[in-house]
Design a protein around this motif. Sequence first.
Motif, PDB file in Angstrom:
ATOM      1  N   UNK A 141     101.624  11.282  91.749  1.00  0.00           N
ATOM      2  CA  UNK A 141     102.324  10.233  91.336  1.00  0.00           C
ATOM      3  C   UNK A 141     102.543  10.543  89.822  1.00  0.00           C
ATOM      4  N   UNK A 142     101.403  10.667  89.169  1.00  0.00           N
ATOM      5  CA  UNK A 142     101.512  10.893  87.805  1.00  0.00           C
ATOM      6  C   UNK A 142     102.579  12.047  87.524  1.00  0.00           C
ATOM      7  N   UNK A 143     102.504  13.116  88.068  1.00  0.00           N
ATOM      8  CA  UNK A 143     103.134  14.346  87.980  1.00  0.00           C
ATOM      9  C   UNK A 143     104.739  14.004  88.288  1.00  0.00           C
ATOM     10  N   UNK A 144     105.078  13.050  89.151  1.00  0.00           N
ATOM     11  CA  UNK A 144     106.445  12.609  89.468  1.00  0.00           C
ATOM     12  C   UNK A 144     106.970  11.751  88.377  1.00  0.00           C
ATOM     13  N   UNK A 145     106.145  10.810  87.822  1.00  0.00           N
ATOM     14  CA  UNK A 145     106.665  10.005  86.785  1.00  0.00           C
ATOM     15  C   UNK A 145     107.091  10.789  85.479  1.00  0.00           C
ATOM     16  N   UNK A 146     106.435  11.865  85.262  1.00  0.00           N
ATOM     17  CA  UNK A 146     106.299  12.876  83.969  1.00  0.00           C
ATOM     18  C   UNK A 146     107.769  13.281  84.275  1.00  0.00           C
ATOM     19  N   UNK A 147     108.440  13.450  85.546  1.00  0.00           N
ATOM     20  CA  UNK A 147     109.823  14.154  85.797  1.00  0.00           C
ATOM     21  C   UNK A 147     110.863  12.928  85.899  1.00  0.00           C
ATOM     22  N   UNK A 148     110.522  11.908  85.866  1.00  0.00           N
ATOM     23  CA  UNK A 148     111.731  10.721  85.913  1.00  0.00           C
ATOM     24  C   UNK A 148     112.359  10.413  84.669  1.00  0.00           C
ATOM     25  N   UNK A 149     113.691  10.751  84.668  1.00  0.00           N
ATOM     26  CA  UNK A 149     114.719  10.638  83.800  1.00  0.00           C
ATOM     27  C   UNK A 149     115.442   9.398  83.721  1.00  0.00           C
ATOM     28  N   UNK A 150     115.574   8.894  82.639  1.00  0.00           N
ATOM     29  CA  UNK A 150     116.547   7.525  82.608  1.00  0.00           C
ATOM     30  C   UNK A 150     116.285   6.919  81.167  1.00  0.00           C
ATOM     31  N   UNK A 151     117.320   6.174  80.757  1.00  0.00           N
ATOM     32  CA  UNK A 151     117.178   5.752  79.428  1.00  0.00           C
ATOM     33  C   UNK A 151     116.183   4.545  79.667  1.00  0.00           C
TER      34      UNK A 151
END
Length: 392
Positions: A141-151
């Motif tokens: 989950x931590x790795x997935x958050x790091x890849x999340x992009x958006x304003x």
Amino acid sequence: MPVLRALPLTSGPELAESFGDLVAMAAGGRCYLPVDDDPDAPDRRLLESSLAVGSPVDDPDACLVIATSGSTGRPKGAIHTPSTLAASADATHARLGGEGNWLLALPPHHIAGLQVLLRALRAGFTPAVCDLRGGFDAERFARDIALLRGPKRYTSLVPTQLRAVLDTPAATAALGEVDAVLVGGAATPPALHRRAVEAGIPVVRTYGMSETGGGCVYDGRPLDGVSVSIDDGVVVLSGPMVAHGYHGRDDPAFAVPGSFRTDDLGIVTDGELRILGRADDAISSGGLTVVPQVVESVLAADPAVAECAVVGVPDERLGERVVAAVVAAPGRRPDPEALRTRVAEQVHRHAAPKQIVVVDDLPRRGPGKIDRAGVRALLESGGRQADSAARG
């Protein structure tokens, strides 16, 4: 009338292949019943049969029939339209501070997970998806958050997932960087909420259900356009995101268009809603009514208790006996007598559990909800317990 179609949704990255169907659904082109992508999943067979996949939906604007999380009886399917879904997404983004992208960490065939996807897609983003097929993994989950992009970056969790995050330093640090994390599906224990706030996580506690398009009250305050009233102690929610009824059945809960009479007991103080518990969970013991969630809030305030559930079990003398299952906080050992005393002093001596059993885990249903029938069966059978204390 639109025809109800099953929409199998996976809990992995392949879910992206269904985004086009979700966009079409939100636009009003089709009416779907989201289900687990496993054709042998028991709840899928039950839902498809009970909600009559292939039948017409008696609402020309219907685009979604979403199953409720009830634990007994015939499943209900709340009917939503493009306007109810849009109202929910827009009100959420307005409260959180603007449109953004979302990370899905919940089952997509339940309302909380589905709304994560619909909010992101409505805002023009491609939502990120955690792979939940092997269960929730805080490190991943931590790795997935790091890849999340958006304003702005958002996600949604249930309390058990939040606890796993807080027990994982990398996940705690990652979650502290998002703009908001909605926590719902079940009540967030006060101690868990304090841990999250102290860790710098922007937690927003939500209240809502399938019939309201997911959460419509955040941190006790209704979203824009939502009104909360109390009728004979029961919470009534009104607003543009309220479902148009149930597929294939009439129900007095929807007697007033645009409003839904819940099964929850609550009070409103200075505009803030506090949920006391479900009306049908109330325990009748010795002629007195005990609301489990009131007792649970007292038990959960003890530092030795990670989480708990209070239920009534049959008793020849009292009718029902108040009992509790508690999960110990890491490195702690709950003291049943101290817990009973705490409840007696803060609630009433009749509400103090006659038996307190320490268990490894609490049975659950849906996305994080406590399965009270499962808890009752666990306690009646003795269950997996590390400690037990009873008082007649």
